[in-house]
Design an enzyme around this catalytic site. Sequence first.
Site: not given
Ligand code: AQP
Length: 356
Positions: A134, A218, A221
């Site tokens: 990040k 991955k 968001k």
């Molecule tokens: N691609 C994914 N596949 C499976 N599980 C996922 N999670 C996130 N992306 C995937 C799971 O969703 C839960 C919540 O995640 P989060 O929103 O707290 O944070 P994150 O992992 O940082 O999600 P993003 O979508 O990747 O956000 P950004 O783009 O902001 O970094 C967690 O249990 C995570 O494992």
Amino acid sequence: MPDVTAGAAASNPHIARYQARGLKGRILSGVQPTGNLHLGNYLGAIRNFARLQSDYECLYCVVDMHAITVWQDPAQLGSQTREIASAFLAAGVDGRKHIIFNQSMVPEHAQLAWIFNCVARLGWMNRMTQFKEKAGKDRENVSLGLYAYPALMAADILIYKATHVPVGEDQKQHLELTRDIAIKFNNDYAAPDFFPVTEPLIFGAATRVMSLRDGTKKMSKSDPSDFSRINLTDDADAIAGKIRRAKTDPHPMPETASEAEKRPDADNLLGIYAALADMEKDAVIFEFAGKQFSEFKSALTELAVDKLGPVGAEMQRLMKDPGHVDTVLKDGAQRARAIAAPILEEVYRTVGFLKP
Ligand code: AQP
């Protein structure tokens, strides 16, 4: 649902306590209100939240304090928070039987996080791959909060002495850090078994859903391309359009699991299909082996619309009733504080802080 706790209880007094009540343990898990809630969040975490609630005592948290580790528009953060709470409810979490709340309403998370900042070692934090990804090349300019994020996550879990955390594969390393913090705290303060050594619950065919534009990245968001992900609020046309444009390769569908593994875009779509259909990936590979992607994509679209449509529609309905969602969050926060406050008091006593 696999019995992932089997064998753990005998050596874990925290789990044994729940077993005496016919439960497998206490769960804490969270999702950041950073917008664009997607299929990965749903399959990797939120859908499992609902599936685990008959076996565990559950606390599900909208982690708004984690969200502000990167800039969030204050005018949007409230509605983004309600969106995540709506997703929990729409996925079937019972907010009366279990606890749905947002992190900033329970100040004990931040209070314990400070103590954990003093327990965690810099060397541990420097190994966190999510921070490296990040922060990228702009390390000097990211917030201190982004770096300290895993210590707050440990506090989110341990302020409730949660025994299990359902997460996607990407959070595994943070969970390991939580375990290290619990063990070090228990050792440093000569308080054996004070904090549980929390078990991750990572299961299903889609523990790591990849981008629809790049099967090696991955689904996330923050990806600038909306075509990289299926948002939970996407309607049937949007879902169909995104699956139609999802990246594939020029060959017919893979015939074996080892062939699929070498073709990340195809492998990702097969995993999504398996998770949505509650099938083993091998069975999906067998069903579509050698067929054209167009045929598979039509079947995947139908399945995705069928499974996600009702969740998205219920989320939209709930988001039109912010008063109801706010009541769920406020009530949840009160019940969460009733658990967290006495644990924090014990921590303060253990650390040696004087009482007011
Ligand atoms: N691609 C994914 N596949 C499976 N599980 C996922 N999670 C996130 N992306 C995937 C799971 O969703 C839960 C919540 O995640 P989060 O929103 O707290 O944070 P994150 O992992 O940082 O999600 P993003 O979508 O990747 O956000 P950004 O783009 O902001 O970094 C967690 O249990 C995570 O494992």
